[in-house]
Design a protein around this motif. Sequence first.
Motif, short mmCIF file in Angstrom:
data_model
loop_
_atom_site.label_atom_id
_atom_site.label_comp_id
_atom_site.label_asym_id
_atom_site.label_seq_id
_atom_site.Cartn_x
_atom_site.Cartn_y
_atom_site.Cartn_z
N UNK A 127 28.68 83.69 44.21
CA UNK A 127 28.19 84.83 44.36
C UNK A 127 27.12 85.54 43.44
N UNK A 128 27.18 86.81 43.57
CA UNK A 128 26.06 87.60 42.65
C UNK A 128 26.74 88.33 41.53
N UNK A 129 26.33 88.27 40.23
CA UNK A 129 26.70 89.06 39.26
C UNK A 129 27.86 88.37 38.88
N UNK A 130 28.06 87.30 38.52
CA UNK A 130 29.19 86.31 37.92
C UNK A 130 28.80 85.52 36.88
N UNK A 131 29.73 85.83 35.74
CA UNK A 131 29.55 85.22 34.51
C UNK A 131 30.67 84.20 34.24
N UNK A 132 30.08 83.18 33.90
CA UNK A 132 30.97 81.69 33.67
C UNK A 132 30.97 81.44 32.44
N UNK A 133 31.99 81.38 31.45
CA UNK A 133 32.03 81.06 30.21
C UNK A 133 31.85 79.67 29.72
N UNK A 152 35.86 81.39 29.07
CA UNK A 152 35.58 80.15 28.48
C UNK A 152 36.56 79.10 28.66
N UNK A 153 36.28 77.89 28.83
CA UNK A 153 37.37 76.76 29.18
C UNK A 153 38.23 77.02 30.28
N UNK A 154 37.90 77.43 31.32
CA UNK A 154 38.54 77.78 32.46
C UNK A 154 38.60 76.62 33.19
#
Length: 167
Positions: A127-133, A152-154
């Motif tokens: 979706x929108x406005x997502x941060x993936x570490x 991070x590291x998920x």
Amino acid sequence: MEKVVIYGNGPVAHTAYLKLKHDSPYQVVAFTVDEAYIKAESMNDLPLVPFGDVAERYPPDEYQMLIAVGYVGVNKVRAGRYQMAREMGYQLISNVSSMAMVAPDLVMGDNCMINAQTMVSPFVRIGSNVIIGAGSFIGHDVVIGDHCFIGDRVAIAGSVTIEPYCF
């Protein structure tokens, strides 16, 4: 080079600035936050302006924006500023690190950051406005809702749905 204003003055904004500066087609020209959170006139040698004045100094027809705030208030602060920036007319950028491996069929909204060493499998929708570490793994057929923060590291297995506002 497209010019961008970053909303934020904390660690996520500082990191986003470095990533955009060294690994993107964007040029960061300023930072903005709510006036109550301004403690200096600049950040990373760039102007730090009140959010209420940003459209006057950096008009949305000439500048884009990235909302770079972490998971404060279970992502609700980032979501609120995301909505406000859109209402002001800003196009919100997304950035995928050149060091991430992303399937070519990825469907992703705006104001997203996918960090280095992340692997995104086929048939994923973000979706929108997502941060993936950094260093995360997103399995096949995953759906990530709006306004999420994946650390991070998920590792997320295949065929999983993550609802909006999740951390």
